[in-house]
Design an enzyme around this catalytic site. Structure first.
Site, PDB file in Angstrom:
ATOM      1  N   GLU A  65       0.691  -1.272   0.188  1.00  0.00           N
ATOM      2  CA  GLU A  65      -0.006  -0.073   0.060  1.00  0.00           C
ATOM      3  C   GLU A  65       0.961   1.239  -0.229  1.00  0.00           C
ATOM      4  O   GLU A  65       0.522   2.408  -0.450  1.00  0.00           O
ATOM      5  CB  GLU A  65      -1.009  -0.152   1.322  1.00  0.00           C
ATOM      6  N   PHE A 127     -12.018  -6.498  14.162  1.00  0.00           N
ATOM      7  CA  PHE A 127     -10.872  -7.097  13.354  1.00  0.00           C
ATOM      8  C   PHE A 127     -10.546  -5.979  12.215  1.00  0.00           C
ATOM      9  O   PHE A 127     -11.416  -5.674  11.315  1.00  0.00           O
ATOM     10  CB  PHE A 127     -11.350  -8.579  12.854  1.00  0.00           C
ATOM     11  N   GLN A 128      -9.189  -5.730  11.936  1.00  0.00           N
ATOM     12  CA  GLN A 128      -8.699  -4.969  11.218  1.00  0.00           C
ATOM     13  C   GLN A 128      -9.240  -3.443  11.018  1.00  0.00           C
ATOM     14  O   GLN A 128      -9.604  -2.886  10.205  1.00  0.00           O
ATOM     15  CB  GLN A 128      -8.834  -5.369   9.769  1.00  0.00           C
ATOM     16  N   LYS A 177     -17.718  -0.429   5.481  1.00  0.00           N
ATOM     17  CA  LYS A 177     -18.105  -1.258   4.379  1.00  0.00           C
ATOM     18  C   LYS A 177     -19.629  -1.212   4.230  1.00  0.00           C
ATOM     19  O   LYS A 177     -20.115  -1.454   2.844  1.00  0.00           O
ATOM     20  CB  LYS A 177     -17.627  -2.851   4.940  1.00  0.00           C
ATOM     21  N   MET A 480      24.577   9.152   2.694  1.00  0.00           N
ATOM     22  CA  MET A 480      24.443  10.504   3.216  1.00  0.00           C
ATOM     23  C   MET A 480      24.690  10.293   4.627  1.00  0.00           C
ATOM     24  O   MET A 480      25.343  11.399   5.332  1.00  0.00           O
ATOM     25  CB  MET A 480      23.023  10.945   2.850  1.00  0.00           C
TER      26      MET A 480
END
Length: 573
Positions: A65, A127-128, A177, A480
């Site tokens: 993602e 959940f999630q 959802k 760097m």
């Protein structure tokens, strides 16, 4: 400039659509042709609807993602449009955060769309489940959680308008959802261009003209705002009218042609001696869409201490934020410059220009002429692409070399994480840029440390046949950080040596891409020329010395006038 929507509706038929259908229809209203994302349970309804519109909206399935967020960002920077990314709930949404923050720091318009657990499950540690609106509040221009499908269409339209309006930036929309499944009436809106609403204060314009005409030694400093405003033509006219040398920030590259004689290179920590000395000696610094980052100013109390400062910016919050200014003009950069160009008399500063040109001749950028180095690689890319590529970078030494040694002549041709400094940004952004600008050569320049972070997106490039050229400046260290350890930390190389057996050529081949290794200048010439002809993703592994450094530089806490290079170091200055 931004797009809004008018109040007159084009009524085709009054339709009852699901939230997912409304989302896709609204994306089509906004002219969205590409979405970058990764599906999951909470966003399944949206992906099911997207499947039905695959001939209208292309979906690029990234490997992570974070890659989707960076790809949306790169698409936006390269095209000037709003980039769009999708993610599911929980970890899918939080994986977007770094990409959203990157866009926020550089004022890039993206709309991130996430889906969450159902409304009845919110706040129950389902959940999630994650409060992604709360997580992203400090790094978005605005964000929404849409709990009623009847509000969804207007929320999407507002989000795109906000992302583009004024100072651009990211907006997040979180949709539970069940809202994606519920139905509401949908009426299509016709999206029409809208003009910036803020009027330019005439008194500010008058004060700006007074400062410019009184100046004997003006310098123009250009930032990313000039690019976001599409102000390159107006800026070129302005520079020639004032007759002043021009420097830029990392984000401002390409707004003014890097091949023009008045251009003196970048300003700040790794800016040229010419620009750093010139800005320190000028009597008027005209700042066009830049925010005085600490990497530009060095010691802010000593920055441009001999100059009056005239700042143009669309965001009034930038006035006097990091550096106290003499006068500001608040407004769209393109509009401000257009007004000034119409009112200013032609200026002439022959003696001042001659002095700056002497600095340019005395302090050129240089590198070892025979061995393979980062600067050589960048200059060879410039030669072979004739300066017509879109160059994307990760963050570190290679980023500075790309800024120093590629001459950008047009805006939106250097895409880089300037504000947040996001390692792992470049490859996803390159995929977005090439998707949005398929006729352009797109090259991502990375260090080996950065490339490791999101090199899984090579699989995305192969899967979708996106022919980006990935150049890895491979010094087997975090370059760097090592440079700072070498100069300021007694050469104690704590956790910066990447002494493992990772083979980027074999990795590229395993992903289905072409892999080429280069250890000499001649090998890189051949490798890059071949990459330009293959029409597929290519990874070029360029082996360079681990102790190569970016010169010049300004030590932390020092004024930019105290810039030094390798020769100064050797001479003990």
């Amino acid at each position: 400039m931004f797009c809004g929507y008018n109040t007159e509706n084009r009524r085709m038929t009054d339709m009852q659509l699901t939230g997912s259908e409304i989302l896709i229809e609204c994306l089509k209203e906004q002219g969205v042709d590409t979405v970058f994302g990764y599906p999951g349970g909470a966003i399944l309804n949206v992906y099911d609807e997207l499947y039905k519109h695959s001939d209208e909206i292309t979906h690029i399935l990234t490997s992570h993602e974070q890659g989707a967020a960076h790809a949306a960002d790169g698409y936006a920077r390269a095209t000037g449009k709003v980039g769009v990314c999708f993610a599911t709930s929980g970890p899918g949404a939080t994986n977007l955060v770094t990409g959203i923050a990157t866009a926020y720091m550089d004022s890039i318009p993206i709309v991130a769309i996430t889906c969450n657990v159902g409304v009845s499950l919110l706040g129950k540690d389902s959940f999630q489940e994650i409060d992604i609106a709360g997580v992203t509040m400090p790094i978005t221009k605005h964000n929404y959680i849409v709990k009623d499908v009847n509000n969804l269409a207007d929320t999407i339209r507002k989000s795109f308008a906000i992302a583009k309006k004024g100072r651009p930036g990211p907006v997040l929309i979180d949709i539970p959802k069940d809202v994606t499944a519920n139905k509401a009436e949908y009426i299509r809106k016709v999206i029409e261009p809208a003009v910036p609403s803020r009027e330019i204060d005439e008194s500010e314009i008058s004060e700006a003209i007074k400062l410019i005409t009184e100046s004997k030694k003006p310098y123009i400093f250009v930032g990313g705002g000039a690019i976001l405003s599409d102000a390159s033509e107006e800026l070129y006219t302005f520079v020639k009218k004032i007759d002043a040398p021009v420097t830029d920030s990392l984000m401002g590259k390409g707004a003014f042609p890097g091949t023009d004689p008045l251009y003196t290179g970048m300003l700040g920590m790794h800016g040229t001696k010419t620009s750093n000395y010139g800005v320190s000696e000028c009597d008027l610094l005209v700042v066009v869409g830049a925010r005085f980052s600490d990497r530009v100013t060095g010691n802010a109390k000593k920055f441009a201490s001999n100059a009056k400062i005239l700042q143009f910016d669309i965001d009034p919050a930038e006035m006097d934020k990091n550096v106290l200014i003499t006068q500001g003009v608040t407004g769209d950069i393109r509009t401000v410059l257009h007004i000034l160009n119409g009112k200013l008399e032609q200026q002439e500063h022959k003696a001042w220009i001659e002095k700056i040109m002497e600095y340019k001749e005395r302090y050129p950028l240089a590198y070892h002429p025979e061995i393979l180095t980062g600067p050589y690689v960048v200059e060879e890319i410039y030669r072979q692409t004739k300066g017509d590529a879109i160059v994307v970078t990760e963050v570190g030494q290679h980023q500075m070399w790309a800024a120093q040694f590629y001459r950008y002549t047009r805006p939106r041709t250097l895409l880089t994480s300037g504000g947040l400094g996001t390692m792992g940004y470049g490859l996803g952004a390159a995929l977005g840029a090439k998707t949005g600008m398929p006729d352009k050569v797109v090259v991502n320049i990375a260090g080996d440390g950065c490339f490791r972070m999101n090199m899984n997106e090579i699989a995305t490039a192969v899967r979708h046949n996106i022919p980006v050229i990935q150049v890895v400046i491979n010094n087997h260290v975090l370059g760097m950080v090592r440079q700072w350890q070498n100069l300021f930390y007694g050469q104690r190389y704590s956790a910066t040596v990447l002494n493992d057996a990772v083979d980027f050529v074999k990795f590229a081949e395993a992903m289905g891409a072409e892999g080429i290794r280069a250890t000499t200048q001649e090998e890189f010439q051949t490798a890059f020329a071949r990459a330009l002809t293959l029409g597929k993703p290519v990874v070029i592994d360029c082996q360079i010395n681990p102790d190569d450094k970016v010169w010049p530089m300004v030590a932390p806490g020092k004024a930019i006038s105290e810039v030094f290079d390798e020769k100064d170091l050797e001479e003990g200055e």
